[in-house]
Design a protein around this motif. Sequence first.
Motif, PDB file in Angstrom:
ATOM      1  N   UNK A  22       0.994  -1.328  -0.052  1.00  0.00           N
ATOM      2  CA  UNK A  22      -0.066  -0.088   0.038  1.00  0.00           C
ATOM      3  C   UNK A  22       0.768   1.368   0.004  1.00  0.00           C
ATOM      4  N   UNK A  23       0.175   2.609  -0.217  1.00  0.00           N
ATOM      5  CA  UNK A  23       1.072   3.588  -0.229  1.00  0.00           C
ATOM      6  C   UNK A  23       0.197   4.661   0.566  1.00  0.00           C
ATOM      7  N   UNK A  24       0.933   5.962   1.053  1.00  0.00           N
ATOM      8  CA  UNK A  24       0.341   6.650   1.782  1.00  0.00           C
ATOM      9  C   UNK A  24       0.845   8.152   1.419  1.00  0.00           C
ATOM     10  N   UNK A  25      -0.382   8.861   1.219  1.00  0.00           N
ATOM     11  CA  UNK A  25      -0.186  10.236   0.913  1.00  0.00           C
ATOM     12  C   UNK A  25      -0.580  11.281   1.861  1.00  0.00           C
ATOM     13  N   UNK A  26       0.061  12.503   2.136  1.00  0.00           N
ATOM     14  CA  UNK A  26      -0.283  13.381   3.058  1.00  0.00           C
ATOM     15  C   UNK A  26      -1.153  14.356   1.916  1.00  0.00           C
ATOM     16  N   UNK A  27      -2.396  15.143   2.496  1.00  0.00           N
ATOM     17  CA  UNK A  27      -2.982  15.994   1.838  1.00  0.00           C
ATOM     18  C   UNK A  27      -3.491  17.110   2.539  1.00  0.00           C
ATOM     19  N   UNK A  28      -3.811  18.262   1.944  1.00  0.00           N
ATOM     20  CA  UNK A  28      -4.364  19.207   2.535  1.00  0.00           C
ATOM     21  C   UNK A  28      -5.850  19.108   2.835  1.00  0.00           C
ATOM     22  N   UNK A  29      -6.590  18.586   1.599  1.00  0.00           N
ATOM     23  CA  UNK A  29      -8.122  18.594   1.659  1.00  0.00           C
ATOM     24  C   UNK A  29      -8.600  16.988   1.626  1.00  0.00           C
ATOM     25  N   UNK A  30      -8.677  16.704   2.671  1.00  0.00           N
ATOM     26  CA  UNK A  30      -8.910  14.969   2.825  1.00  0.00           C
ATOM     27  C   UNK A  30     -10.071  14.842   2.159  1.00  0.00           C
ATOM     28  N   UNK A  31     -11.169  15.607   2.404  1.00  0.00           N
ATOM     29  CA  UNK A  31     -12.444  15.091   1.707  1.00  0.00           C
ATOM     30  C   UNK A  31     -12.473  15.224   0.056  1.00  0.00           C
TER      31      UNK A  31
END
Length: 291
Positions: A22-31
């Motif tokens: 799996x992979x994991x991204x950090x985002x500003x707008x989760x929704x």
Amino acid sequence: MTDVAAARDDSFALTRPVHVGRTHLVVTDLATVSDFYQTILGLSVIEKSASGVVLGVAGKPLLTLTTRGDVARAPRNAAGLFHTAFLMPSRQELAHWLAHSAHRHIRLDGASDHLVSEAIYLSDPEGNGIEIYADRKPGEWTYNSDGTVQMATERLDLQALYDSAPKTEWGGMAPDAAIGHMHLQVGNVPEADRFYEGVLGLKKMASYPGASFFASGDYHHHIAANVWNSRNAGARSDAMTGLSDYALNFNDKASLDKVLATLESLEIPVTRTAEGHSLRDPWGIGITLAA
């Protein structure tokens, strides 16, 4: 090429000694980003909290999205993600997704025939690159005398692919889809060679100007690393948007033990976690080695 010819074509990438989990991204707008991966890529919610969501297919986690209070947008030239590559189990599934994306008027970034695969490129709402692809049968790939594989970037006939799509409504990403490979932005290709080949034990299967492609067990690539946007990039910070970490799954415990021994001999810090053995590559991208 008996190993190649005998393998099940639809799972060749995943039956190698090592493959991407799996992979994991950090985002500003989760929704917004989560909705994109659900509606456009057809992933399903597996777990959800205020600060994150785990998405996947058939209960199999593929993508974790999280946010945090101090999150900052990563510059385009930062080390991290070039694209996450979602592997469809067949050309028909790739065509079906293409028809879905056309009906949703999704803007594509490109499409290529790589000889070993057919690939379509796009970006999520925060600019994280995505590849949707299907492999040709491994028996159709051309290997060089040194075991590397012939790849190219040629025009993909999108109209022909679209025309081959099933005329039924698209029902989401196929349950046996997976992350076939991760393509990374790094600061230095020779250093990537030393780490991914010399330390993690993957084989360099192909080279492009400014990029190397690494794999396990005769696959075309499980990991790619390029400097096209990121030459001389330094280490990422935890608060940056984009790629936080990803998993390499080992089907063979002996292969994992060998890598762990190499990491110990080189005094590269490794932390034991519930998921496996956690470390960072030279640019601060997290990797979990899992058996």
